[in-house]
Design a protein around this motif. Structure first.
Motif, mmCIF file in Angstrom:
data_model
loop_
_atom_site.group_PDB
_atom_site.id
_atom_site.type_symbol
_atom_site.label_atom_id
_atom_site.label_comp_id
_atom_site.label_asym_id
_atom_site.label_seq_id
_atom_site.Cartn_x
_atom_site.Cartn_y
_atom_site.Cartn_z
ATOM 1 N N PRO A 89 -0.431 5.139 -15.187
ATOM 2 C CA PRO A 89 -1.355 5.852 -16.078
ATOM 3 C C PRO A 89 -2.232 6.844 -15.312
ATOM 4 N N LYS A 90 -2.664 7.915 -15.993
ATOM 5 C CA LYS A 90 -3.512 8.918 -15.352
ATOM 6 C C LYS A 90 -4.829 8.329 -14.876
ATOM 7 N N GLY A 91 -5.374 7.402 -15.661
ATOM 8 C CA GLY A 91 -6.653 6.798 -15.300
ATOM 9 C C GLY A 91 -6.529 5.673 -14.294
ATOM 10 N N GLY A 92 -5.306 5.427 -13.834
ATOM 11 C CA GLY A 92 -5.094 4.334 -12.891
ATOM 12 C C GLY A 92 -4.969 2.993 -13.594
ATOM 13 N N PHE A 93 -4.756 1.943 -12.815
ATOM 14 C CA PHE A 93 -4.578 0.598 -13.351
ATOM 15 C C PHE A 93 -5.887 -0.162 -13.392
ATOM 16 N N GLU A 94 -5.908 -1.223 -14.205
ATOM 17 C CA GLU A 94 -7.053 -2.125 -14.233
ATOM 18 C C GLU A 94 -7.119 -2.896 -12.923
ATOM 19 N N ASP A 95 -8.302 -3.394 -12.608
ATOM 20 C CA ASP A 95 -8.466 -4.213 -11.410
ATOM 21 C C ASP A 95 -7.677 -5.504 -11.554
ATOM 22 N N ALA A 96 -7.102 -5.982 -10.451
ATOM 23 C CA ALA A 96 -6.304 -7.206 -10.492
ATOM 24 C C ALA A 96 -7.105 -8.383 -11.021
ATOM 25 N N ALA A 97 -8.390 -8.397 -10.725
ATOM 26 C CA ALA A 97 -9.227 -9.503 -11.195
ATOM 27 C C ALA A 97 -9.297 -9.539 -12.716
ATOM 28 N N GLU A 98 -9.237 -8.350 -13.356
ATOM 29 C CA GLU A 98 -9.258 -8.305 -14.814
ATOM 30 C C GLU A 98 -7.980 -8.920 -15.373
ATOM 31 N N GLN A 99 -6.857 -8.651 -14.710
ATOM 32 C CA GLN A 99 -5.601 -9.235 -15.160
ATOM 33 C C GLN A 99 -5.594 -10.751 -14.990
ATOM 34 N N PHE A 100 -6.367 -11.216 -14.039
ATOM 35 C CA PHE A 100 -6.426 -12.650 -13.760
ATOM 36 C C PHE A 100 -7.212 -13.404 -14.834
ATOM 37 N N LYS A 151 4.799 -1.366 -23.625
ATOM 38 C CA LYS A 151 6.090 -0.827 -24.074
ATOM 39 C C LYS A 151 6.295 0.626 -23.641
ATOM 40 N N ASN A 152 5.262 1.444 -23.785
ATOM 41 C CA ASN A 152 5.390 2.863 -23.428
ATOM 42 C C ASN A 152 5.539 3.058 -21.924
ATOM 43 N N LEU A 153 4.696 2.352 -21.147
ATOM 44 C CA LEU A 153 4.782 2.467 -19.688
ATOM 45 C C LEU A 153 6.121 1.947 -19.182
ATOM 46 N N ARG A 154 6.588 0.852 -19.789
ATOM 47 C CA ARG A 154 7.876 0.266 -19.373
ATOM 48 C C ARG A 154 9.027 1.238 -19.651
ATOM 49 N N ALA A 155 8.970 1.892 -20.814
ATOM 50 C CA ALA A 155 10.024 2.861 -21.158
ATOM 51 C C ALA A 155 10.028 4.029 -20.175
ATOM 52 N N ASN A 156 8.840 4.509 -19.822
ATOM 53 C CA ASN A 156 8.735 5.598 -18.841
ATOM 54 C C ASN A 156 9.253 5.169 -17.478
ATOM 55 N N TYR A 157 8.932 3.925 -17.112
ATOM 56 C CA TYR A 157 9.361 3.402 -15.812
ATOM 57 C C TYR A 157 10.887 3.272 -15.756
ATOM 58 N N ALA A 207 0.219 -5.626 -6.111
ATOM 59 C CA ALA A 207 1.539 -5.100 -6.486
ATOM 60 C C ALA A 207 2.082 -5.842 -7.704
ATOM 61 N N ILE A 208 1.879 -7.160 -7.730
ATOM 62 C CA ILE A 208 2.319 -7.972 -8.865
ATOM 63 C C ILE A 208 1.560 -7.566 -10.122
ATOM 64 N N SER A 209 0.255 -7.346 -9.980
ATOM 65 C CA SER A 209 -0.582 -6.924 -11.103
ATOM 66 C C SER A 209 -0.126 -5.574 -11.639
ATOM 67 N N GLU A 210 0.196 -4.658 -10.724
ATOM 68 C CA GLU A 210 0.665 -3.329 -11.114
ATOM 69 C C GLU A 210 1.991 -3.434 -11.875
ATOM 70 N N ALA A 211 2.888 -4.268 -11.370
ATOM 71 C CA ALA A 211 4.188 -4.450 -12.023
ATOM 72 C C ALA A 211 4.013 -5.000 -13.432
ATOM 73 N N TYR A 212 3.119 -5.969 -13.576
ATOM 74 C CA TYR A 212 2.890 -6.583 -14.889
ATOM 75 C C TYR A 212 2.289 -5.577 -15.868
ATOM 76 N N GLN A 213 1.329 -4.795 -15.412
ATOM 77 C CA GLN A 213 0.672 -3.843 -16.303
ATOM 78 C C GLN A 213 1.631 -2.779 -16.816
ATOM 79 N N VAL A 214 2.620 -2.433 -16.033
ATOM 80 C CA VAL A 214 3.629 -1.478 -16.484
ATOM 81 C C VAL A 214 4.619 -2.147 -17.434
ATOM 82 N N LEU A 215 5.170 -3.281 -17.024
ATOM 83 C CA LEU A 215 6.224 -3.922 -17.812
ATOM 84 C C LEU A 215 5.713 -4.586 -19.087
#
Length: 418
Positions: free
Chosen positions: A77-88, A61-67, A50-58
């Motif tokens: 995003p249509k293609g879904g989010f990156e894996d949390a491990a990638e964000q790590f 800039k475009n995703l944050r504006a939509n949110y 959930a934290i990873s998802e929040a970060y990827q949106v915020l």
């Protein structure tokens, strides 16, 4: 006005938080909630995702504006989010240092090489089993043929002039490369491509000074520009260490170049020998950190076995050893995480320095621009290197340092006292 604050609440930031504040909050939260640090909490993985998802949106800039305008439904995003491990994977500076050091791939590539090696070994074992089965069948056939007597002997005479090949006897095509060899060639090509890109970026960066009037005012303006950039980079994860590493390599390579141009190159030879000694020590530290992490891992495994065992454990003198408590296991896991991170940092630092030495030498040895430009590049490189070397964090900034760095410092401190 935003229609939904859930993502902001997850990271613990205000709705008007800056990109830097969001990034800092994400790093702290992701480490605190990482499943490896909360193995007894089944909800940890869900919180981490959930934290990873929040970060990827915020952080987009475009995703944050939509949110902000329409909520989660329009932000995902249509293609879904990156894996949390990638964000790590943003541990060592993330993308902020990419224009200086490129992408750090050493640890990832080592893992891939290990996987390919394991695949090759498994394939070899499979082939050996197949050969053993065929030999067994061949032996059984020979024994059957012996029982058939003269009929087979006569048949053997008839076909004796023919040469029969078993599939396994066919000569192997040694020119065909293994997956591991192909992967290593790809890595080499990718590394060269990456280095060429970094060479161009560094030349452009230095040209701010080298292609100016090149007086004291220009030099001071050049330093101020990169002091501002360094003050932003230093707050990245391991940012201060990376800046100091970049600075030391810049100064080292530039001094070697300038010294080689004077006194028949003897000065350059001295600096070069000194640099090679540094490379040896860096290698030693990297290997030592890896061995230390491996030792801690074995110690943790022994502690876990002892805690789960129903048989009393004894020391060398025959005294019964009390089982490790959950608190002791958690403490050892913390030490291990720190040491693994320490080993990863030394490995990454080794990769950074190797890349930078190659890039700096290509920049300084570029003969297309003339000796005067090359000399100015070397001098500018020293100025830039010293800017990075003298960057520091204030006490308040240091308190905001990432938990990654705190773990490394803790592991190093405990190692010195054990």
């Amino acid at each position: 006005m935003v229609v939904d604050t859930e993502y902001y609440d997850l990271l613990g930031v205000d709705i008007d938080a800056t990109d830097m504040e969001i990034k800092k909050a994400y790093r702290k939260k992701s480490i605190l909630e990482h499943p490896d640090k909360n193995r007894n909490d089944p909800a940890a993985t869900e919180r981490f995702q959930a934290i990873s998802e929040a970060y990827q949106v915020l952080s987009d800039k475009n995703l944050r504006a939509n949110y902000d305008k329409s909520g989660k439904e329009k932000a995902i995003p249509k293609g879904g989010f990156e894996d949390a491990a990638e964000q790590f994977s943003v541990i060592f500076g993330g993308e902020a240092f990419a224009p200086y050091i490129g992408e750090l791939t050493l640890l990832k590539n080592l893992q891939k090489q290990e996987e390919l090696h394991a695949e090759e070994e498994a394939e070899k074992e499979k082939e050996q089993v197949k050969k053993d089965d065929e030999k067994k069948k061949q032996k059984e056939n020979e024994e059957t043929n012996k029982k058939k007597g003269n009929n087979i002997n006569n048949l053997s005479k008839d076909v004796g002039h023919l040469k029969v090949y078993d599939e396994q006897d066919q000569p192997k095509d040694t020119s065909k490369k293994s997956k591991l060899e192909e992967f290593e060639e790809e890595l080499k090509a990718q590394k060269e491509k990456n280095n060429e890109k970094l060479v161009k970026i560094l030349i452009e960066r230095l040209s701010i000074l080298t292609e100016s009037s090149y007086d004291m005012d220009c030099k001071r303006s050049f330093e101020r520009k990169f002091e501002e950039e360094a003050n932003l980079l230093k707050m990245e994860s391991f940012g201060l260490d990376i800046l100091h590493t970049i600075g030391s390599v810049y100064v080292e390579r530039a001094k070697i170049y300038l010294a080689s141009r004077r006194a028949f190159g003897l000065g350059g030879m001295f600096h070069s020998m000194k640099a090679r000694g540094g490379v040896f020590m860096d290698t030693l530290r990297t290997v030592s950190a890896a061995i230390d992490a491996q030792s801690s891992m074995k110690e943790l495994e022994s502690m876990k076995e002892a805690s789960e065992s129903t048989t009393p454990q004894h020391d060398k003198e025959g005294n019964e050893i009390s089982k490790p408590t959950p608190e002791e296991l958690a403490q050892q896991e913390g030490i291990l995480m720190g040491k693994i991170l320490s080993a990863a940092w030394y490995g990454s630092k080794y990769e950074i320095m190797s890349t930078l030495r190659t890039v700096c030498d290509k920049v300084l040895e570029d003969k297309s621009s003339g000796k005067l430009t090359a000399d100015r590049r070397a001098e500018a490189l020293i100025l830039l290197g010293k800017v990075f070397q003298r960057v520091y964090r204030t006490k308040a900034e240091q308190e905001e340092a990432q938990i990654f760095e705190q773990l490394v410092a803790e592991a190093t401190k405990k190692k010195r006292h054990t």
